[in-house]
Design a protein around this motif. Structure first.
Motif, PDB file in Angstrom:
ATOM      1  N   ARG A 123       0.871  -1.238   0.059  1.00  0.00           N
ATOM      2  CA  ARG A 123      -0.055   0.012   0.007  1.00  0.00           C
ATOM      3  C   ARG A 123       0.811   1.236   0.032  1.00  0.00           C
ATOM      4  NH1 ARG A 123      -5.340   1.265   1.194  1.00  0.00           N
ATOM      5  NH2 ARG A 123      -5.786  -1.250   1.473  1.00  0.00           N
ATOM      6  N   ASP A 124       1.880   1.375   0.652  1.00  0.00           N
ATOM      7  CA  ASP A 124       2.811   2.410   0.710  1.00  0.00           C
ATOM      8  C   ASP A 124       3.493   2.753  -0.661  1.00  0.00           C
ATOM      9  OD1 ASP A 124       4.395   0.179   1.088  1.00  0.00           O
ATOM     10  OD2 ASP A 124       5.950   1.216   2.154  1.00  0.00           O
ATOM     11  N   ILE A 168      -0.245   3.550  -3.381  1.00  0.00           N
ATOM     12  CA  ILE A 168      -0.992   5.056  -3.159  1.00  0.00           C
ATOM     13  C   ILE A 168      -0.091   6.094  -3.814  1.00  0.00           C
ATOM     14  CG2 ILE A 168      -1.980   6.776  -1.600  1.00  0.00           C
ATOM     15  CD1 ILE A 168      -3.465   4.129  -1.660  1.00  0.00           C
ATOM     16  N   ILE A 194      -1.434   8.386  -7.079  1.00  0.00           N
ATOM     17  CA  ILE A 194      -1.548   9.678  -7.440  1.00  0.00           C
ATOM     18  C   ILE A 194      -0.836  10.238  -8.347  1.00  0.00           C
ATOM     19  CG2 ILE A 194      -0.773  11.673  -6.025  1.00  0.00           C
ATOM     20  CD1 ILE A 194      -1.571  10.338  -3.623  1.00  0.00           C
TER      21      ILE A 194
END
Length: 67
Positions: free
Chosen positions: A22-23, A26, A30
């Motif tokens: 997830r880190d 994301i 973006i």
């Protein structure tokens, strides 16, 4: 190859993929959204400029017709 065996192969390959954490995911999402938005704005500006240029040329050449 049938649809059923194809679907099984897709599921099998999907389980073997190393999905990002997830880190990492994301910020990548973006960046993709920002790039897509900038590209969309540039294409919109080019389209508007092209439409304006065509309108100007259309008006200029319609006046040359003498009608």
């Amino acid at each position: 190859m049938g649809v059923k065996s194809y679907a099984k192969g897709v599921v099998k390959e999907g389980k073997r993929v190393r999905w990002p954490k997830r880190d990492v995911l994301i910020p990548s999402i973006i960046v993709v959204i920002i790039i897509a938005a900038v590209a969309g704005l540039l294409l919109f500006a080019e389209d508007a400029a092209g439409a304006r240029l065509i309108s100007i040329l259309k008006d200029a050449f319609s006046n040359l017709g003498g009608k």
